[in-house]
Motif scaffolding. Structure first.
Motif, PDB file in Angstrom:
ATOM      1  N   TYR A   8       0.855  -1.183   0.000  1.00 29.94           N
ATOM      2  CA  TYR A   8       0.000   0.000   0.000  1.00 29.94           C
ATOM      3  C   TYR A   8       0.891   1.233   0.000  1.00 29.94           C
ATOM      4  O   TYR A   8       1.804   1.352   0.804  1.00 29.94           O
ATOM      5  CB  TYR A   8      -0.906  -0.004   1.232  1.00 29.94           C
ATOM      6  N   ASN A   9       0.639   2.151  -0.919  1.00 31.49           N
ATOM      7  CA  ASN A   9       1.382   3.401  -1.007  1.00 31.49           C
ATOM      8  C   ASN A   9       0.502   4.503  -0.429  1.00 31.49           C
ATOM      9  O   ASN A   9      -0.449   4.953  -1.069  1.00 31.49           O
ATOM     10  CB  ASN A   9       1.747   3.689  -2.461  1.00 31.49           C
ATOM     11  N   HIS A  12       0.029   7.935  -2.418  1.00 27.64           N
ATOM     12  CA  HIS A  12      -0.801   7.969  -3.621  1.00 27.64           C
ATOM     13  C   HIS A  12      -2.133   7.245  -3.440  1.00 27.64           C
ATOM     14  O   HIS A  12      -2.907   7.148  -4.395  1.00 27.64           O
ATOM     15  CB  HIS A  12      -0.054   7.333  -4.800  1.00 27.64           C
ATOM     16  N   SER A  14      -2.665   4.028  -3.213  1.00 30.60           N
ATOM     17  CA  SER A  14      -2.617   3.040  -4.283  1.00 30.60           C
ATOM     18  C   SER A  14      -1.878   1.788  -3.826  1.00 30.60           C
ATOM     19  O   SER A  14      -1.284   1.757  -2.763  1.00 30.60           O
ATOM     20  CB  SER A  14      -1.904   3.625  -5.503  1.00 30.60           C
ATOM     21  N   LYS A  15      -1.937   0.769  -4.678  1.00 26.43           N
ATOM     22  CA  LYS A  15      -1.152  -0.446  -4.497  1.00 26.43           C
ATOM     23  C   LYS A  15      -0.037  -0.403  -5.516  1.00 26.43           C
ATOM     24  O   LYS A  15      -0.292  -0.241  -6.709  1.00 26.43           O
ATOM     25  CB  LYS A  15      -1.974  -1.711  -4.753  1.00 26.43           C
ATOM     26  N   ASP A  16       1.194  -0.558  -5.064  1.00 26.17           N
ATOM     27  CA  ASP A  16       2.337  -0.689  -5.961  1.00 26.17           C
ATOM     28  C   ASP A  16       2.656  -2.173  -6.058  1.00 26.17           C
ATOM     29  O   ASP A  16       2.857  -2.838  -5.043  1.00 26.17           O
ATOM     30  CB  ASP A  16       3.529   0.101  -5.439  1.00 26.17           C
ATOM     31  N   HIS A  24       5.944  -3.366 -13.284  1.00 28.58           N
ATOM     32  CA  HIS A  24       5.565  -2.644 -12.076  1.00 28.58           C
ATOM     33  C   HIS A  24       4.259  -1.925 -12.378  1.00 28.58           C
ATOM     34  O   HIS A  24       4.161  -1.184 -13.349  1.00 28.58           O
ATOM     35  CB  HIS A  24       6.650  -1.639 -11.666  1.00 28.58           C
ATOM     36  N   ARG A  26       0.701   0.209 -10.743  1.00 31.85           N
ATOM     37  CA  ARG A  26       0.116   0.973  -9.647  1.00 31.85           C
ATOM     38  C   ARG A  26      -1.387   0.986  -9.847  1.00 31.85           C
ATOM     39  O   ARG A  26      -1.890   1.425 -10.879  1.00 31.85           O
ATOM     40  CB  ARG A  26       0.652   2.394  -9.615  1.00 31.85           C
TER      41      ARG A  26
END
Length: 78
Positions: A8-9, A12, A14-16, A24, A26
């Motif tokens: 979890y980012n 942002h 978001s999920k990276d 990669h 996002r």
């Protein structure tokens, strides 16, 4: 595509994601959840899943099973 890592980012929301193929990705949480029909309880469970189990969240989203997971969460609350 095999997901090998997801986190979890918080910056942002978001999920990276890293895949075994070297990609990669996002996934923005707002964008992933905008069409879902949720209850307050299911939304709380979805937020916990996003933060605590980002790999599972990403898998549900990429496989198109997120609404089914939410419906199952709602049925557990009855």
């Amino acid at each position: 595509m095999n997901i090998i890592y997801a986190e979890y980012n918080i910056n942002h929301n978001s999920k990276d994601i890293a895949t075994s193929a070297g990609y990669h990705l996002r996934i923005g949480c707002w964008e992933a959840e905008k069409g879902l029909q949720t209850t307050p309880c299911a939304e709380c469970a979805l937020n916990a899943l996003a933060i605590d189990e980002p790999l599972e969240y990403a898998r549900l989203y990429l496989e198109g099973n997120m609404q089914m997971w939410i419906d199952a969460e709602d049925s557990l609350e009855l």
